[in-house]
Design an enzyme around this catalytic site. Structure first.
Site, PDB file in Angstrom:
ATOM      1  N   LEU A 170     -55.508 -24.066  65.029  1.00  0.00           N
ATOM      2  CA  LEU A 170     -54.988 -24.234  63.672  1.00  0.00           C
ATOM      3  C   LEU A 170     -53.616 -24.883  63.685  1.00  0.00           C
ATOM      4  CD1 LEU A 170     -55.580 -23.497  60.617  1.00  0.00           C
ATOM      5  CD2 LEU A 170     -53.971 -21.615  60.994  1.00  0.00           C
ATOM      6  N   VAL A 171     -52.743 -24.426  64.594  1.00  0.00           N
ATOM      7  CA  VAL A 171     -51.387 -24.961  64.685  1.00  0.00           C
ATOM      8  C   VAL A 171     -51.216 -25.718  65.992  1.00  0.00           C
ATOM      9  CG1 VAL A 171     -50.476 -23.077  63.285  1.00  0.00           C
ATOM     10  CG2 VAL A 171     -50.419 -22.887  65.778  1.00  0.00           C
ATOM     11  N   HIS A 206     -58.293 -22.643  72.400  1.00  0.00           N
ATOM     12  CA  HIS A 206     -57.485 -21.590  73.014  1.00  0.00           C
ATOM     13  C   HIS A 206     -58.291 -20.812  74.040  1.00  0.00           C
ATOM     14  CE1 HIS A 206     -55.231 -17.868  73.546  1.00  0.00           C
ATOM     15  NE2 HIS A 206     -54.174 -18.503  73.057  1.00  0.00           N
ATOM     16  N   ILE A 264     -59.910 -19.200  64.419  1.00  0.00           N
ATOM     17  CA  ILE A 264     -60.985 -20.156  64.675  1.00  0.00           C
ATOM     18  C   ILE A 264     -62.312 -19.439  64.871  1.00  0.00           C
ATOM     19  CG2 ILE A 264     -61.799 -22.023  66.166  1.00  0.00           C
ATOM     20  CD1 ILE A 264     -59.288 -22.721  64.615  1.00  0.00           C
ATOM     21  N   ILE A 265     -62.292 -18.337  65.608  1.00  0.00           N
ATOM     22  CA  ILE A 265     -63.503 -17.583  65.919  1.00  0.00           C
ATOM     23  C   ILE A 265     -63.296 -16.103  65.575  1.00  0.00           C
ATOM     24  CG2 ILE A 265     -64.173 -19.175  67.759  1.00  0.00           C
ATOM     25  CD1 ILE A 265     -63.117 -17.051  69.764  1.00  0.00           C
ATOM     26  N   HIS A 320     -49.141 -24.178  73.062  1.00  0.00           N
ATOM     27  CA  HIS A 320     -50.264 -24.678  73.848  1.00  0.00           C
ATOM     28  C   HIS A 320     -50.418 -26.189  73.695  1.00  0.00           C
ATOM     29  CE1 HIS A 320     -51.688 -20.955  75.447  1.00  0.00           C
ATOM     30  NE2 HIS A 320     -51.912 -20.415  74.263  1.00  0.00           N
ATOM     31  N   GLU A 370     -57.562 -21.047  77.987  1.00  0.00           N
ATOM     32  CA  GLU A 370     -57.722 -19.702  78.532  1.00  0.00           C
ATOM     33  C   GLU A 370     -59.185 -19.291  78.374  1.00  0.00           C
ATOM     34  OE1 GLU A 370     -55.029 -17.002  76.654  1.00  0.00           O
ATOM     35  OE2 GLU A 370     -53.246 -18.222  77.095  1.00  0.00           O
ATOM     36  N   LYS A 377     -58.659  -7.322  64.395  1.00  0.00           N
ATOM     37  CA  LYS A 377     -57.495  -6.516  64.021  1.00  0.00           C
ATOM     38  C   LYS A 377     -57.453  -6.292  62.507  1.00  0.00           C
ATOM     39  CE  LYS A 377     -54.274  -7.797  67.731  1.00  0.00           C
ATOM     40  NZ  LYS A 377     -52.990  -8.485  68.020  1.00  0.00           N
TER      41      LYS A 377
END
Length: 264
Positions: free
Chosen positions: A200-201, A145, A84-85, A205, A173, A92
């Protein structure tokens, strides 16, 4: 020239939402770019292990998949982020890219959903035009998230740009949190809340932290605070307009002629 697209995600162990979101995006990409080999990777080691244990399915990490494609003779590789961001998980990608040293291999990166100002504007327009409730004293609250990465400000920016609408944003979080938002909702005399994940999914959460009947879920907290709550367990990847935004970022990456500077 052999060309490939790697769709990279954190991943999810929830097969139902994976099919509707990540796999749906991969299918869209393959249909749009039939001349490319499309592969899928997850950055989470725990998620990959659990999928192998529970489903008998092997999903590579990004570094291994990059090296595999290079060994197979692919000369153009586009890594499309489904994040998302541009936070720690996204960065990574560049860490793994540093392992590829071959000069004749072009590696490009498709950006996350929220990267440019235009991305924010598109998302705000889509959210307000699609999820604004019709009745007064009713809102839609998205659970994002959140992150400890410096890019946590992405969610602050999005929440600010949604100011004045009936769409609100908070993070499970990080900041802005549900606790910081509750006084604001009470001040504007909200009565009913439509609760949705801004992820996305729709995995752990969304199902547990957001929509479950557990004592610390957002649904339970909001009901205890006096609101009427309706939950929608639907990942952003299920929404075609959102997948089209990722496709636009992929298109921009493909049209980039040179290897990304961050890969050096």
């Amino acid at each position: 020239m052999k060309k490939a697209i790697i769709v990279t995600s954190f991943g999810t162990t929830h097969q139902d939402t994976r099919e509707k979101t990540i796999n749906a995006l991969c299918a869209d990409i393959q249909q749009t770019y039939p001349e490319y080999e499309v592969r899928q990777v997850f950055t989470s080691k725990i998620v990959r292990q659990r999928i192998l244990e529970n489903e008998g399915k092997t999903i590579n990490n990004l570094g291994d998949e990059l090296e595999r494609l290079v060994s197979e003779g692919y000369q153009e590789i586009v890594v499309q982020s489904t994040h998302i961001i541009p936070g720690s998980e996204f960065h990574k990608i560049y860490m793994f890219m540093k392992r590829i040293k071959k000069e004749n291999v072009k590696i490009k990166v498709g950006k996350p959903l929220l990267t440019s100002l235009q991305d924010y504007e598109k998302v705000v327009e889509y959210l307000t035009s699609t999820f604004t409730p019709e009745s007064a004293n009713e809102i839609t609250l998205f659970m994002a998230h959140g992150t400890e990465h410096a890019s946590f400000t992405s969610y602050v920016t999005l929440a600010y740009m949604l100011s004045g609408s009936s769409i609100y944003m908070a993070c499970v979080e990080g900041y802005p949190s549900l606790s910081t938002l509750l006084p604001q909702l009470k001040a504007v005399k909200v009565e009913k809340i439509n609760l949705r994940p801004f992820m996305l999914v729709a995995g752990d959460h969304a199902k547990n932290d957001m929509a479950s009947d557990e004592g610390d879920s957002w649904k339970t907290q909001l009901i205890q605070a006096g609101f009427e709550v309706k939950t929608y367990v639907q990942g952003l990847g299920e929404l075609k307009p959102v997948r089209e935004m990722y496709l636009e970022h992929l298109k921009e990456a493909i049209q980039t002629e040179r290897r990304c500077k961050h890969a050096r």
